[in-house]
Each structure stands twice: as structure tokens, then as C-alpha cells.
Write an enzyme that holds these catalytic residues in place. Sequence first.
Site, PDB file in Angstrom:
ATOM      1  N   ASN A 316      17.381  37.529 -40.165  1.00 33.05           N
ATOM      2  CA  ASN A 316      17.204  38.299 -41.294  1.00 33.05           C
ATOM      3  C   ASN A 316      15.836  39.063 -41.168  1.00 33.05           C
ATOM      4  O   ASN A 316      14.780  38.348 -40.922  1.00 33.05           O
ATOM      5  CB  ASN A 316      17.293  37.451 -42.731  1.00 33.05           C
ATOM      6  CG  ASN A 316      18.396  36.940 -43.116  1.00 33.05           C
ATOM      7  OD1 ASN A 316      19.460  37.299 -42.233  1.00 33.05           O
ATOM      8  ND2 ASN A 316      18.649  36.002 -43.787  1.00 33.05           N
ATOM      9  N   TYR A 318      13.149  42.024 -42.617  1.00 33.11           N
ATOM     10  CA  TYR A 318      12.926  43.047 -43.695  1.00 33.11           C
ATOM     11  C   TYR A 318      11.664  43.711 -43.662  1.00 33.11           C
ATOM     12  O   TYR A 318      11.445  45.085 -44.188  1.00 33.11           O
ATOM     13  CB  TYR A 318      12.812  42.358 -45.287  1.00 33.11           C
ATOM     14  CG  TYR A 318      14.220  41.858 -45.753  1.00 33.11           C
ATOM     15  CD1 TYR A 318      14.812  40.340 -45.282  1.00 33.11           C
ATOM     16  CD2 TYR A 318      14.685  42.774 -46.766  1.00 33.11           C
ATOM     17  CE1 TYR A 318      15.901  40.126 -45.684  1.00 33.11           C
ATOM     18  CE2 TYR A 318      15.908  42.109 -47.275  1.00 33.11           C
ATOM     19  CZ  TYR A 318      16.588  40.979 -46.794  1.00 33.11           C
ATOM     20  OH  TYR A 318      17.638  40.514 -47.449  1.00 33.11           O
ATOM     21  N   GLU A 386      20.479  40.233 -42.080  1.00 31.08           N
ATOM     22  CA  GLU A 386      20.270  40.753 -43.651  1.00 31.08           C
ATOM     23  C   GLU A 386      19.228  41.760 -43.119  1.00 31.08           C
ATOM     24  O   GLU A 386      18.313  41.599 -42.366  1.00 31.08           O
ATOM     25  CB  GLU A 386      19.613  39.887 -44.534  1.00 31.08           C
ATOM     26  CG  GLU A 386      20.674  38.995 -45.285  1.00 31.08           C
ATOM     27  CD  GLU A 386      20.055  37.949 -46.313  1.00 31.08           C
ATOM     28  OE1 GLU A 386      18.728  38.417 -46.786  1.00 31.08           O
ATOM     29  OE2 GLU A 386      20.402  36.812 -46.123  1.00 31.08           O
TER      30      GLU A 386
HETATM   31  C1  GBH Z   1      16.226  37.211 -48.160  1.00 28.37           C
HETATM   32  O1  GBH Z   1      15.120  36.432 -47.837  1.00 28.37           O
HETATM   33  C2  GBH Z   1      17.392  36.052 -48.777  1.00 28.37           C
HETATM   34  O2  GBH Z   1      17.972  35.704 -47.820  1.00 28.37           O
HETATM   35  C3  GBH Z   1      18.322  36.686 -49.829  1.00 28.37           C
HETATM   36  O3  GBH Z   1      18.908  35.787 -50.645  1.00 28.37           O
HETATM   37  C4  GBH Z   1      17.302  37.652 -50.752  1.00 28.37           C
HETATM   38  O4  GBH Z   1      18.237  38.062 -51.778  1.00 28.37           O
HETATM   39  C5  GBH Z   1      17.013  38.786 -49.849  1.00 28.37           C
HETATM   40  O5  GBH Z   1      16.065  38.076 -48.932  1.00 28.37           O
HETATM   41  C6  GBH Z   1      15.898  39.906 -50.777  1.00 28.37           C
HETATM   42  O6  GBH Z   1      14.853  39.048 -51.153  1.00 28.37           O
HETATM   43  O7  GBH Z   1       7.019  36.403 -53.426  1.00 28.37           O
HETATM   44  O8  GBH Z   1       5.303  36.977 -51.670  1.00 28.37           O
HETATM   45  O9  GBH Z   1       6.250  34.714 -52.286  1.00 28.37           O
HETATM   46  C7  GBH Z   1      14.177  37.229 -47.462  1.00 28.37           C
HETATM   47  C8  GBH Z   1      12.824  36.461 -47.112  1.00 28.37           C
HETATM   48  C9  GBH Z   1      10.967  35.602 -48.089  1.00 28.37           C
HETATM   49  C10 GBH Z   1      11.778  37.433 -48.967  1.00 28.37           C
HETATM   50  C11 GBH Z   1      10.185  35.015 -49.002  1.00 28.37           C
HETATM   51  C12 GBH Z   1      10.865  37.303 -50.388  1.00 28.37           C
HETATM   52  C13 GBH Z   1       9.193  35.849 -51.199  1.00 28.37           C
HETATM   53  C14 GBH Z   1       7.467  36.268 -50.758  1.00 28.37           C
HETATM   54  N1  GBH Z   1      12.002  36.196 -48.487  1.00 28.37           N
HETATM   55  N2  GBH Z   1       9.755  36.358 -49.846  1.00 28.37           N
HETATM   56  S1  GBH Z   1       6.326  35.985 -52.111  1.00 28.37           S
END
Ligand code: GBH
Length: 493
Positions: A316, A318, A386
Amino acid sequence: CHASVVRQQRRFPDDFLFGTATASYQIEGAWNEDGKGENIWDYMVHNTPEVIRGLSNGDVAADSYHNYKRDVEMMRELGLDAYRFSLSWSRILPTGMANEVNPAGIAFYNNYINEMLKYNITPLITLYHWDLPQKLQELGGFANPLISDWFEDYARVVYENFGDRVKMFITFNEPREICFEGYGAATKAPILNATAMGAYLCAKNLVTAHAKAYYLYDKEFRPVQGGQCGITISVNWFGPATPTPEDEMAAELRRQGEWGIYAHPIFSAEGGFPKELSDKIAEKSAQQGYPWSRLPVFTEEEKAFVRGTSDFFGVNHYTAYLVSATERKGPYPVPSLLDDVDTGSFPDDDWLKSASAWLTLAPNSIHTALTHLNNLYNKPIFYITENGWSTDESRENSLIDDDRIQYYRASMESLLNCLDDGIDLRGYMAWSLMDNFEWMEGYIERFGLYEVDFSDPARTRTPRKAAFVYKHIIKHRAVDYEYEPESMVMTID
Ligand code: GBH
């Protein structure tokens, strides 16, 4: 300007799997219907609703439990090759244990799978996307080593019921978010905030649970069912903020703390936790007066058990961050993983911002991350399981998402760079098919190719502009920068 004419159109192979991804708690709703048991998200949103932005919850979500035929219709509209979704453990096993299987839960997933197969859409199943049965949490959840047996029992029920038709299983979605955010911090259920050791205990137990479910598939089910079993880890890119040895070392430690701690035991040749991180935690633990390292030991036997237990590496991905040994650090709780790693991280100012604080468009970061993993872990088979972009729910013209289109097109170029380099990348799942319950962000951050109207009891789904662009990419196996949808009316080709 001749740029678009001159630009050579690179193509994706015909057998490259293009899909979208979702997760059970984020879309299904029907939280207490037809015999489903309570899970840690049900428990958290009902008992501490204030942790969710807008005080919302996933009780109904996109109501896919009742709208699954519309979901599959959307997959057909987009022309998807594949669809990745997760199973709700407590919908299948209401107590968490395999003493009682819920027939309505099995029937729901059978209907979903069969509807996809009717239209040649390949189902990819994630066994666990964060919704642990609450009864197992009460026994310690992933802090209890017995989780590996409970997970293996659950996996058996899944393979037995769905493995005749489903050929790709992903055990866990994002160990970091399960272990670090849920146990080592308070940003995901079960919000334990056990900063000293929560993430570390969970990491060892989770990779062991993964390995048990892998061997079960490999030995008992693969000979008959012939599919693949792997894991998905969140691998964002962490590069040095400056080209100094200090920042290079900081970036390496940060990568180990973010994803190496879960990937190394499974994908590295030697197995176990990454060395520099292990040394650092041992050193800090000693300074802090612990008689042992807060990071649990992997015996040689345990290392050998977990090593090499994934048929593919699900990534995954991003975004990316710049890592500094000195800038913009903490304050972090002591002791904690963040304090053990002790680095600062931030996006480059030039990178396009999404509606999520953590998500920017970092140039070519899929390629950078996969190149690194490919070298580190001896060329595994990869899937991007993802990748996606958020817009704010309050945006006007919420169907016109040119920033999301820009992000997806950039991702496509980065994937093509991987393919050009001979990286064995076999598929790409966009997050997400539709708007859904974005965990702590509720319904405020939207990741959908389809917008969902959460104020409408029917949870009507409407395609955004990016849905048409993604459809065009899938159909032509290439990115056409000139393409604009002629109308916003979606049809099935
Ligand atoms: C994915 O995680 C998930 O698998 C999915 O369920 C989710 O909907 C998607 O991303 C979109 O978010 O707010 O600064 O503490 C992605 C990795 C890691 C992203 C933690 C959000 C929060 C960081 N995630 N992050 S913070």
C-alpha cells in the site's frame, strides 16, 4: 506544443490486474445484523464516539451489505479486472473463535464473490483489515501470542468456504497501522497507547500469525485450490532530507521502524527484525533501566518459521516524506517507537496537498519505493494493493476531482517506470472504489472514485470525473493526457 503528440505512449500488459480496493468496516455497515459479532471498531465508536471526527461511525457506512450488487455494477462500469475487499472476522465468527460459524456471514461473502465472478472480475480477499472481534481484544488481541492460533483457525474457515473460487488471499492489511497505531499509539482501534512495547509485541505476534495462515494455505489448501497467499504492508517512501550521512542513517532507521519491522521477518534472507533498529531499541531499553530489550527476541527457529512465507509483496503506497536526524522532531512519548527511531519527517513544500494532512503527491514515489524493496528483498512479485487521493467532503463541485486525476496519472507513470525496469509488478488497486468510513476522519476525507451520499438512506453512488479517467486507462492500458469524459453519465461497455 507537440509534447502530447511526441510523448511515447507506454502501455500496461494485457494481463496486468487493474482494480480497486475497499475494507469491510469502511463499507459494509450492518454492524449488528444477521448474527454478526461485535468488533473493536464497533466497540470503540460506540463507547468513545469522540475519537472520530464528526462523531460518525461505520454502523451503516456505504451499506454495502445491502448494496453489493450496485458495488459490482460499479466494478463493471469501470471495467475492473479485479476487486480487493476484506472480510469481517466477526461477521464470519461472531465470538472470534471457530466454535461457531455464522451462515449468514458466509452467504453474504459468497453472494459478493459470485456476483463478481459472473462478470469475470477477479476477487482478492484480505482476511484482516483492522476489525478484530472484540472478544479476542478482551484477551489481549495482538499482544497475546495465541492470536496466531486464533487467526489460523479463522483462516481455515475462510479457505474452506471461499478458496474454491478465490485464488488470492492477503492475510493482513498494513501491520504498521494495526500494531503501531492501534497498540503503540491511539490513532486506530483499540487505541491502547501502550507506547513502550505495544507495537513491538504486536509485530512479532502478527508476523507469526501471518506465517501460520500461510503454511496452512500452502500445505492443506494450495494443492487443491492452487492460489496465492501473501501480506500487504504500507510502504510509503522515507528519503533523507539532506544528503548527509546523519540524514541517510535517520531515513534508514525510519524505514525500519515504519515497515522494515514487519517486512524483514518475512521477506529478508536472514529473517527477524532489522538490525540497526534492533540495536537501537536494545540500547535505549538498557539506558531506560529495562533488564531486556523492549523489542521481543526472535529465536533462530522462529526466524526460520516466518521467513519466506509470502507468495507476493502487497504494497500500500500513498506518499513520501523527507527524513531529518535533527529537524522537526517530536515531542515523542518516552519510551516509544518514535523516540527509539528519533527522526523528524515532513513533505517537500512543493508537493501537491490532499485533504489528508499526511498525504501529498510525491513525484515518482512508487518507483522509488519498489526499486528499494526489489533490491532489499531479492525481487519478489509485487502488487500495489492500495494507492489513492483524498478530497474534502465540503468541496464544491465534489464530482470534479482534477487533483485526484493528476495523482492517478502520476501513479501510472511511476508504475510504468517500474515495469520498464523489469520489476515484477503484477497489479494495481486504486483506493477506493467509493467513499467510505475513513477511520478517525469519519466521512470528512473522501477517497472514492464514486461519491457516496451518506445523508441518503439509499447511499446513492455517483461517479466522479476520476472514475471516467481510470476507466479509460484500464480500457486502453495507457494514460491519455488529452482524454476528457464527454459527459458524467456512466455506462457499462
Ligand atoms: C490505508 O492506510 C488504509 O489501508 C485504508 O483503510 C485507508 O482508508 C486508506 O489508507 C486511506 O487513509 O493522521 O498523521 O497520524 C494508509 C496509511 C497510515 C494513512 C496512517 C493515514 C495517519 C497518519 N495510513 N495515516 S496521521
